[in-house]
Design a protein around this motif. Structure first.
Motif, PDB file in Angstrom:
ATOM      1  N   VAL A   1       1.661 -83.179  32.338  1.00 33.69           N
ATOM      2  CA  VAL A   1       2.033 -84.066  33.434  1.00 33.69           C
ATOM      3  C   VAL A   1       3.553 -83.999  33.539  1.00 33.69           C
ATOM      4  O   VAL A   1       4.248 -84.198  32.541  1.00 33.69           O
TER       5      VAL A   1
ATOM      6  N   LEU B   1      -0.276 -92.141  32.409  1.00 30.37           N
ATOM      7  CA  LEU B   1       0.233 -92.955  33.519  1.00 30.37           C
ATOM      8  C   LEU B   1       0.454 -94.403  33.073  1.00 30.37           C
ATOM      9  O   LEU B   1       1.430 -95.046  33.480  1.00 30.37           O
TER      10      LEU B   1
ATOM     11  N   ILE C   1       4.573 -86.915  40.712  1.00 29.35           N
ATOM     12  CA  ILE C   1       3.922 -86.543  39.455  1.00 29.35           C
ATOM     13  C   ILE C   1       3.028 -85.334  39.692  1.00 29.35           C
ATOM     14  O   ILE C   1       2.170 -85.348  40.575  1.00 29.35           O
TER      15      ILE C   1
ATOM     16  N   VAL D   1       7.030 -85.287  35.721  1.00 33.60           N
ATOM     17  CA  VAL D   1       7.605 -86.196  36.721  1.00 33.60           C
ATOM     18  C   VAL D   1       8.897 -85.562  37.242  1.00 33.60           C
ATOM     19  O   VAL D   1       9.798 -85.234  36.465  1.00 33.60           O
TER      20      VAL D   1
END
Lengths: 354, 354
Positions: A292, A247, A185, A294
């Protein structure tokens, strides 16, 4: 010195929302000049956008931040950047925005002009146009004195809604369900600057090294990331609820765990100091110019390079790893090697932050 | 009897807007169930809509009407119908709406539930889905007592923004510049019902034959009109500013004159009575389920039939004629054959009517 008739007209009055001559003037003199473009100009009930085949992405956000202006930005910059970012994290190129204004009677037209200029500048920065709009006016209202702790100044002045349409980039496959153990991440820079800026202004706190909002349109940065060849599995902008909220969403949707490395999370010294003074956890504070991402582990260097090659990604970092540990939890690995569970914030630590 | 903890949770609190657990519950328990559909359900940052080639029409409107509920409708019905109608008068089939809610702290969740049910029902009536949304919460505010005349109850409770995307119907050529002398102007039913309903409720006036808002999605009616083969040159919904506002727009854009036949304009006896009592001109009062259509003269019977064949067009009528008379004016031909100039209303006769 100006006489009272002139002064009255320098503020928003209820009649500016009535669909009559005064409203036509407000639109002609204050709204159209900064935003002018060929689609908005005809002022019909909507805008026509030619569209070749390809998925459309559609999003909306209202903005109620108080105060209206703050270091590094204002509600206008937030309203454009926020909606552009919602499109970008869906894998779309922003095409057009709508602008719905709710003005409070008494708002100085000078303030409105400043915010419209900021909207126009941020839209230009993102390469997107405002193609349709609507304006309403509500009565001036007062807040009860008892609410002084969290309350904004008596006249809020302005709420903004921006909806956005974008074109989904072909070949992009963003899906929270694709996240797997081992994925990493990333974040494109320092956390918590926006929320801490707003709360510092409201509380009258100043810091030697000034805090500024991070509000910025991220479509350019995200475009570079999606074009770099890395397998980008999921993107989200950590606004309300902060990094902790994003998250928690991932943990709930995937039933996987996440280990966050405290010493890798970029937080400026000023922000850390501000968070301590305000009693806030930077992980739960809103950001307005952060994403963010991933990424599959084998592509992480490539992704990090793509982010760092953009002015808004210079401090990009790998901050967490997805694991298969049971039960599914988000945990902070502290500097001294301890573990602390990170939870989704319960409610409203920071009212009207965006 | 309920204890105070339970009662607190039955109203909107600031924490419902904070991006945390309480907000997740508000969305899960109150917003998603009535609106549920496959695109909205994933709760990502936006909705993906497959789109084959064809022009997109994009529009936005905010709704600040007070009171929130009134005879025949509520702010939810207005928010869906208004945006659907903006798409329809642009010649588009509505495809999807966004829903931006600004809730005021203290709003009873029961009221919110009722309005969401109304949004869902009106969307179903129009055949359109809500695909993306956003919720913010602002502090409860009080109005100064001095504003009693036009002021709403202290807690407004709720502002709504709906943006909409639609697909432009092929072959439709709506353009205010196509209007020519000899064209006829039609309306699908009685004027001024919406605005007069709101003002009557606010002033505590009741009429023997009840006034009700006309708020309704017009995409079905307008579809029938556009499909009937008549040359439809221009459509607009006479909301704020009323019929007078729309006719002023046509007059300004075309430099043509318009003669309105007073005895042809459909106004109910109750509405006429209410307008007299409230001192309002029905021609300037807002409608929320009406469309003004400009039709080439040779097609007017065809167009009238198409309108009257729809439940929302039973009282359709030809109300005005476009002429080349100079200077360009909108004039009312009164019942006794006199002429009175109709002007765009100056400002705010009716604050927060929609």
């Amino acid at each position: 010195m100006k006489n009272s008739t002139t002064r009255e007209i320098e503020h928003v009055v209820l009649a500016h929302g009535g669909g009559g001559e005064l409203m036509a003037r407000l639109i002609r003199d204050h709204l159209l000049p900064p935003l002018k473009n060929e689609r908005l100009a005809p002022l019909t009930d909507g805008a026509v956008l030619p569209w070749t085949a390809g998925d459309l992405v559609f999003t909306t956000d209202s903005y109620v931040v108080t105060p209206l202006e703050f270091p590094g930005g204002d509600i206008g910059r937030l309203a454009v950047a926020g909606t552009v970012n919602d499109l970008a994290v869906m894998g779309a190129e922003p095409v057009a925005l709508s602008l719905g204004l709710i003005l409070e009677e008494g708002l100085p037209l000078e303030v409105l002009d400043g915010i419209l200029a900021s909207i126009a500048a941020t839209a230009a920065e993102a390469g997107v146009t405002i193609v349709t709009g609507d304006t309403k006016v509500i009565e001036r209202r007062k807040k009860p004195a008892a609410e002084s702790q969290t309350a904004a100044p008596a006249a809020d002045g302005l709420f903004i809604n921006t909806a956005g349409v974008g074109r989904r980039r072909p070949g992009v496959n963003l899906d929270i369900k694709r996240i797997a153990p081992g994925d990493l991440i990333l974040i494109n820079g320092t956390l918590a600057d926006h929320g801490l800026t707003i709360m510092s202004v409201r509380n009258g706190i100043e810091f030697e090294s000034a805090l500024r909002t991070d509000a910025a349109p991220l479509n350019g940065l995200i475009g570079q990331l999606l074009d770099c060849g890395a397998d980008v599995k999921f993107l989200r902008d950590p606004t309300r609820g902060g990094l902790a909220g994003v998250l928690a969403d991932i943990c709930e949707a995937t039933s996987l765990s996440i280990d966050v490395a405290e010493d890798q999370v970029p937080i400026s010294r000023t922000a850390r100091h501000a968070a301590e003074m305000l009693g806030l956890d930077p992980l739960t504070v809103a950001n307005e110019g952060k994403v963010v991402a991933v990424i599959a582990p084998q592509h992480v260097e490539q992704a990090l390079r793509a982010l760092r090659n953009h002015p808004l990604g210079k401090s990009a970092a790998v901050i967490a790893e997805v694991t298969g540990a049971a039960p599914p939890l988000v945990e902070l690995i502290t500097r001294v090697g301890g573990r602390r569970i990170i939870q989704r914030p319960y409610g409203e630590e920071l009212p009207r932050i965006c």
